[in-house]
Scaffold this motif. Structure first.
Motif, PDB file in Angstrom:
ATOM      1  N   ASP A  95       0.804  -1.220   0.000  1.00 17.72           N
ATOM      2  CA  ASP A  95       0.000   0.000   0.000  1.00 17.72           C
ATOM      3  C   ASP A  95       0.839   1.273   0.000  1.00 17.72           C
ATOM      4  OD1 ASP A  95      -2.372  -1.357  -0.024  1.00 17.72           O
ATOM      5  OD2 ASP A  95      -2.599  -1.389   2.158  1.00 17.72           O
ATOM      6  N   LYS A  98      -0.010   4.440  -2.135  1.00 17.94           N
ATOM      7  CA  LYS A  98      -1.024   5.417  -1.749  1.00 17.94           C
ATOM      8  C   LYS A  98      -0.414   6.620  -1.046  1.00 17.94           C
ATOM      9  CE  LYS A  98      -4.771   2.083  -1.065  1.00 17.94           C
ATOM     10  NZ  LYS A  98      -5.743   1.532  -0.090  1.00 17.94           N
ATOM     11  N   GLU A 215      -9.719  -1.130  -6.306  1.00 20.04           N
ATOM     12  CA  GLU A 215      -8.276  -1.260  -6.320  1.00 20.04           C
ATOM     13  C   GLU A 215      -7.857  -2.686  -6.646  1.00 20.04           C
ATOM     14  OE1 GLU A 215      -6.859   0.048  -2.553  1.00 20.04           O
ATOM     15  OE2 GLU A 215      -7.575   2.117  -2.795  1.00 20.04           O
ATOM     16  N   GLN A 218      -8.397  -5.233  -3.884  1.00 23.83           N
ATOM     17  CA  GLN A 218      -9.811  -5.566  -3.752  1.00 23.83           C
ATOM     18  C   GLN A 218     -10.224  -6.578  -4.824  1.00 23.83           C
ATOM     19  OE1 GLN A 218     -11.610  -1.696  -4.062  1.00 23.83           O
ATOM     20  NE2 GLN A 218     -11.319  -1.219  -1.885  1.00 23.83           N
ATOM     21  N   TRP A 267      -9.227  -6.592 -14.204  1.00 22.96           N
ATOM     22  CA  TRP A 267      -8.605  -5.389 -13.622  1.00 22.96           C
ATOM     23  C   TRP A 267      -7.599  -4.839 -14.630  1.00 22.96           C
ATOM     24  CZ3 TRP A 267      -3.995  -3.138 -12.289  1.00 22.96           C
ATOM     25  CH2 TRP A 267      -4.081  -2.037 -11.427  1.00 22.96           C
ATOM     26  N   GLY A 269      -4.914  -1.549 -15.616  1.00 19.71           N
ATOM     27  CA  GLY A 269      -4.140  -0.480 -15.005  1.00 19.71           C
ATOM     28  C   GLY A 269      -3.118   0.098 -15.949  1.00 19.71           C
ATOM     29  N   GLU A 275      -0.386   2.879  -8.697  1.00 24.72           N
ATOM     30  CA  GLU A 275      -0.908   1.562  -8.320  1.00 24.72           C
ATOM     31  C   GLU A 275      -0.553   0.508  -9.360  1.00 24.72           C
ATOM     32  OE1 GLU A 275      -5.053  -0.604  -6.888  1.00 24.72           O
ATOM     33  OE2 GLU A 275      -5.140   1.219  -8.100  1.00 24.72           O
TER      34      GLU A 275
END
Length: 529
Positions: A95, A98, A215, A218, A267, A269, A275
């Motif tokens: 993380d 972030k 995210e 998730q 997903w 990106g 991220e």
């Protein structure tokens, strides 16, 4: 001291079994005893057989040892899972992106360092005969001598489709109520931070592709929990190959239909953002576009399934393939490992159903228990109510006999009659209430009925009441509300008396200084004289 491979197996063992930290030494001995075979060690752990005695050093005999120890070649030490390749694990990303905008330190891991074309050329020459290698090296050195800095410039050339050394943009959340555009970290303009918006800006129209909006972690957790396939796609905005890939593959009807028919968690990106860059760094991605297919499966159906990367499609394969070929290749892996997911889904449904049955049973048992408690409470209340009524009636019956003498003009005389011809005359003090009048009548009725029922005189009955009251002394009448099964009516003019404790007889003109009252049962609608 454990090797890195042994530490990884110990971490996998802890992920599956969640053993306590105090058991670490026992678990290490168990893994050593099973030759670090995870399946066998996990099986023994769940069987409760984790105690392994510490090895006792024994001096080896002075004999000639054979070249091959057949005793160590057993079913526990050599299993099929030890020699079969295993899938790389699909793990959550850190993380830190972030909080630091995805920026990384100067020391980039080896898996994410930019590969330089010159090193690749040297590797190719190493496969050729030594003469060619020396020839290529000599030419490169000659060019570097003629044009100083040639090799350095050659090494600095980067492939535009390679993953960057650090993310280009930082995603900054808007403050609540702030309508301004999201700020850029390194440049004034940047693609939309939401991939769906960027995708739409490239293809020029809204897409039917079902993209996971949360995210990465998730999406990974959702696919793991719901036992679905997770398709991870990384691109690099601003490159020709990414634009072609979005228009040719992701916007194709075949790809959209493939995602929907297989219920895939998709997903997407952009590695220019923190991220997606963290995803690429974690999963060792070098060139873009990149596709990874993940699910909670294992290479062997008889081993414990973990969230794993089943297949990776690299840049060269994606660029040279049509949407149909890409989908067909992914479908091959899905069809092969889908039975494992189906089996897990069936087990999960059984567990959920069993949990639901247990929950319903617990709720039914609790409801039944609550009903039993309520019935018991009502039963106790009824018993207490009956005892309070008994004490109330017997106490009022004894008060009739102990009625004090009254002074003239300080009392009223009331005559009571009922439809059965009973006539009673009684004096009441001016401070007596309408409730006292009702209690007197109720006591008279009760005394007569009980006397007839038991076949004894009222005097004998009152003596019995005195003995009974001593046994009922613990009953509290403060909250007792007595119910009268009759009404008292003053005939002329007609006036119904209410059993009020606040209205004194001296304030009721129909009863002061004397009066006549009819006793009417609540079930009798007739007025009898």
């Amino acid at each position: 001291m454990l090797t890195p491979e042994q530490e990884e197996k110990l971490a996998q063992f802890q992920e599956v079994t969640s053993f306590e930290d105090e058991q670490t030494d026992k678990i290490v001995r168990l893994l050593e005893h099973t030759s670090w075979n995870l399946d066998l060690a996990i099986s023994r752990f769940f069987d409760g057989n984790i105690d392994v005695p510490e090895p006792i050093p024994i001096e080896p005999p002075h004999t000639v040892e054979p070249d091959f120890d057949f005793t160590s070649f057993s079913s526990e030490n050599v299993l099929l899972s030890d020699i079969m390749p295993k899938f790389p694990k699909a793990v959550p990303i850190s993380d830190t992106w972030k909080f630091h905008g995805g920026l990384i330190s100067d020391q980039i891991p080896q898996s994410t360092q930019v590969r330089k074309p010159f090193k690749t050329v040297i590797f190719v020459f190493m496969l050729l005969p030594r003469a060619f290698f020396l020839l290529g090296t000599g030419i490169a050195n000659l060019l570097n001598w003629i044009f100083p800095g040639f090799l350095k410039a050659l090494e600095g050339i980067k492939n535009p489709d390679e993953i960057p050394s650090e993310p280009k943009y930082q995603y900054i959340k808007q403050e609540e109520g702030d309508g301004s555009k999201e700020a850029s970290y390194l440049e004034d303009t940047q693609p939309p931070a939401k991939f769906e918006d960027y995708f739409q800006s490239v293809i020029g129209e809204p897409s039917d592709l079902n993209i996971f909006s949360g995210e990465f972690n998730q999406a990974l957790e959702y696919a793991k929990t719901e036992l679905k396939w997770l398709l991870i796609i990384l691109v690099k905005s601003g490159t020709v190959s990414t634009t072609k890939f979005l228009k040719r593959v992701l916007n194709s009807p075949e790809f959209c239909r493939f995602i929907d028919e297989n219920d895939i968690v998709l997903w997407l990106g952009d590695v220019n953002y923190a991220e997606a860059f963290e995803v690429g760094k974690t999963y060792g991605v070098h060139t873009l576009p990149h596709i990874s297919l993940a699910a909670k499966v294992s290479a062997l159906s008889n081993t414990i399934p973990l969230m794993s990367i089943v297949h990776k499609s690299h840049h060269t394969h994606i660029q040279s393939s049509t949407p149909e070929r890409i989908c067909n290749r992914l479908k091959t892996f899905i069809d092969h490992y889908e039975p494992q997911l189906v089996s897990q889904r069936y087990d999960k449904q059984e567990q959920d159903f069993a949990r639901l049955i247990r929950q319903q049973q617990d709720e039914a048992y609790e409801a039944s228990l609550q009903k039993d408690r309520e019935r018991e409470r009502i039963k106790v209340e009824l018993i207490q109510q009956e005892l309070a009524k008994e004490l109330f009636l017997k106490s009022n019956c004894l008060k009739i006999e102990d009625h004090p003498s009254l002074i003239k003009d300080s009392y009223t005389t009331i005559q009571f009659r009922n439809h059965q011809g009973m006539r009673v005359i009684q004096n009441f003090s001016q401070s007596s209430t309408l409730f006292d009048v009702y209690a007197f009548v109720d006591s008279k009725i009760h005394l007569r009925e009980e006397s007839e029922k038991k076949g004894i005189t009222q005097e004998e009955l009152l003596a019995e009441f005195k003995r009974d009251i001593s046994q009922l002394s613990e009953i509290d009448l403060s909250n007792y509300d007595h119910y009268f099964e009759f009404e008292l009516i003053s005939p002329l003019p007609r006036y119904k008396l209410t059993p009020s404790k606040d209205i004194c007889l001296k304030d009721v003109k129909e009863l002061w200084p004397n009066g006549s009252v009819l006793i009417e049962s609540l079930g009798d609608n007739s007025d009898s004289d």
